[in-house]
Design an enzyme around this catalytic site. Structure first.
Site, PDB file in Angstrom:
ATOM      1  NE  ARG A  46     -23.397  -6.195 -14.688  1.00 54.51           N
ATOM      2  CZ  ARG A  46     -24.639  -6.717 -14.747  1.00 54.51           C
ATOM      3  NH1 ARG A  46     -24.839  -7.994 -14.513  1.00 54.51           N
ATOM      4  NH2 ARG A  46     -25.666  -5.937 -15.022  1.00 54.51           N
ATOM      5  CE1 TYR A  98      -0.155  -6.510  -2.761  1.00 56.50           C
ATOM      6  CE2 TYR A  98      -2.514  -6.759  -2.461  1.00 56.50           C
ATOM      7  CZ  TYR A  98      -1.441  -6.028  -2.921  1.00 56.50           C
ATOM      8  OH  TYR A  98      -1.654  -4.819  -3.520  1.00 56.50           O
ATOM      9  CG  ASP A 170      -1.942 -14.146  -4.817  1.00 58.87           C
ATOM     10  OD1 ASP A 170      -1.354 -14.103  -5.920  1.00 58.87           O
ATOM     11  OD2 ASP A 170      -2.217 -13.125  -4.149  1.00 58.87           O
ATOM     12  CE  LYS A 195       0.718  -6.062  -8.388  1.00 61.81           C
ATOM     13  NZ  LYS A 195       0.333  -6.850  -7.226  1.00 61.81           N
TER      14      LYS A 195
HETATM   15  C1  LIG Z   1      -0.733  -6.893  -6.313  1.00 63.97           C
HETATM   16  C2  LIG Z   1      -1.106  -8.138  -5.654  1.00 63.97           C
HETATM   17  C3  LIG Z   1      -2.436  -8.425  -5.351  1.00 63.97           C
HETATM   18  C4  LIG Z   1      -3.572  -7.450  -5.608  1.00 63.97           C
HETATM   19  O1  LIG Z   1      -3.789  -7.222  -6.964  1.00 63.97           O
HETATM   20  P1  LIG Z   1      -4.327  -5.834  -7.572  1.00 63.97           P
HETATM   21  O2  LIG Z   1      -4.288  -6.079  -9.034  1.00 63.97           O
HETATM   22  O3  LIG Z   1      -3.431  -4.738  -7.110  1.00 63.97           O
HETATM   23  O4  LIG Z   1      -5.725  -5.655  -7.038  1.00 63.97           O
HETATM   24  C5  LIG Z   1      -2.721  -9.653  -4.765  1.00 63.97           C
HETATM   25  N1  LIG Z   1      -1.738 -10.537  -4.476  1.00 63.97           N
HETATM   26  C6  LIG Z   1      -0.442 -10.284  -4.754  1.00 63.97           C
HETATM   27  C7  LIG Z   1       0.595 -11.300  -4.417  1.00 63.97           C
HETATM   28  C8  LIG Z   1      -0.086  -9.087  -5.343  1.00 63.97           C
HETATM   29  O5  LIG Z   1       1.211  -8.833  -5.585  1.00 63.97           O
END
Ligand SMILES: *Cc1c(COP(=O)(O)O)cnc(C)c1O
Length: 381
Positions: A46, A98, A170, A195
């Site tokens: 962890r 998001y 982000d 992604k």
């Molecule tokens: C998918 C996404 C998230 C969340 O991520 P997860 O891996 O699904 O928890 C946050 N911000 C953006 C822009 C995203 O496309």
């Protein structure tokens, strides 16, 4: 090191004992100690695991940060950033956010007395208006999801500098190939590694990259104390994904631009939103803030304005898959109002412009001719 080399070698080393070129899967929860407290640097997975560490070092390298951290999801990474704050603190976030981030902010963290302001950050003044002595964090996405608005990271950082406010970006939509927020003045970069970083739609993973070692240490403490780490299997896959990030993003960007241009010239389409088009209101900012292209995310609306047209189009795609998510090698199509952004109340969606005829495409790396034919056929249907 330049970027194409960095994704393959940045922060990376061969495995120490055998010389294995790829860091192996360290499927272990714990590590033997010679004498109590005398260990190899690894105690319990962890806190740190060598496979995850290899991913985290690569993440720090490609975002030009001091430290990378890998989480069990993108949302777990965001959760970690918010736990830097104390009750009463205020956060200013961009309004075209998001859906899952919005849900976490409003439905989980407001009850711990964090206060969120959602503003249109295309105009930096909207941010400065909301700053109080309690403001501790600015949270932004650029390009935003799904309206592909751009936020000037450098201008935001300059507007809040010297006020003890952290700026977190982000960077999921752009990926480190197109944009490095830390170089523009941000303190923390966040990714849904699910992604573009993973790139193959086969894992759920998240990442944080901190500009300074001190901030990296604080975030690591929260991760260690809360436990939302990424396991070794998924760490291995994410690291493997990073190695082809540059070459994939290049194709995503080429295909994205061609799809945007095709849609723009189609009589059934009203508006195409893609930062690489010269008619995008922030095309100049996109050119200066991003590099190497504009990515694979394309959003558009129908001339008819009808939800039924959007649905019919989505039902008739054959190469594009109708699914949530984005950033994988395969092309996906999404209806934000009914799918990814359904958790945002309808009035709020209307206010920010997520209409019922709006479609978001994640353009993959297939042959462009097949993608354009697929779109054309689905529009005809
Ligand atoms: C998918 C996404 C998230 C969340 O991520 P997860 O891996 O699904 O928890 C946050 N911000 C953006 C822009 C995203 O496309």
């Amino acid at each position: 090191m330049k970027f194409n080399t960095k994704v393959i070698h940045g922060g990376q080393h061969h495995e120490a004992v055998t010389g294995a070129v790829n860091v192996p899967l360290f499927l272990t929860s714990t590590f033997a100690q010679k004498s109590p407290g005398e260990h190899s640097g690894y105690e319990y997975s962890r806190a740190a695991n060598p496979t995850r560490q290899a991913l985290e070092d690569a993440l720090a390298s490609i975002e030009n940060g001091a430290r990378g951290l890998a989480f069990g999801s993108g949302l777990a990474a965001i959760d970690c950033v918010l736990k830097l704050l104390n009750p009463g603190d205020e956060v200013i976030a961009c309004d075209d956010l998001y859906g899952g981030s919005y849900r976490m902010f409003v439905r989980l963290f407001e009850k711990y007395q964090l206060k969120f302001h959602f503003v249109n950050m295309e105009n930096t003044e909207n941010i400065t208006e909301k700053i109080t002595a309690k403001t501790k964090l600015i949270w932004l996405e650029t390009p935003t999801n799904p309206l592909m608005k751009l936020i000037d990271i450098k201008a935001v950082c300059q507007a809040v500098s010297g006020k003890g406010i952290l700026v977190a970006v982000d960077n999921t939509f752009a990926s480190p190939y197109l944009q490095n927020p830390l170089d523009l003045g941000a303190d923390i970069v966040m990714h849904s590694a699910t992604k573009y970083i993973g790139g193959h739609s086969d894992i759920i993973a998240g990442a944080l990259i901190a500009k300074t070692p001190e901030l990296g240490e604080q975030l690591h403490f929260i991760q260690f104390a809360s436990g939302a780490i990424l396991g070794p299997h998924d760490s291995y896959l994410a690291l493997r994904g990073i190695k082809t990030l540059a070459i994939r993003m290049q194709r995503h960007s080429e295909n994205g631009l061609k799809v945007a241009e095709f849609l723009q010239n189609h009589p059934m389409i009203k508006e195409v939103i893609y930062p690489g088009l010269s008619n995008h209101p922030q095309h100049e900012l996109a050119k200066s803030q991003m590099r190497n292209g504009f990515g694979g995310m394309v959003t558009f609306t129908f001339r008819s304005g009808k939800k039924e047209d959007a649905i019919k189009f989505l039902e008739n795609l054959k190469v594009f898959t109708l699914a949530e998510s984005l950033g994988g090698v395969e092309s996906l199509a999404n209806h934000p109002a009914l799918m990814t952004h359904a958790s945002i109340p309808a009035e709020k969606r209307a206010e920010i412009g997520i209409t019922d005829d709006l479609v978001r495409l994640s353009v993959g790396i297939e042959d462009i001719e097949d993608l354009l034919t697929d779109i054309d056929n689905a529009l005809k249907a």
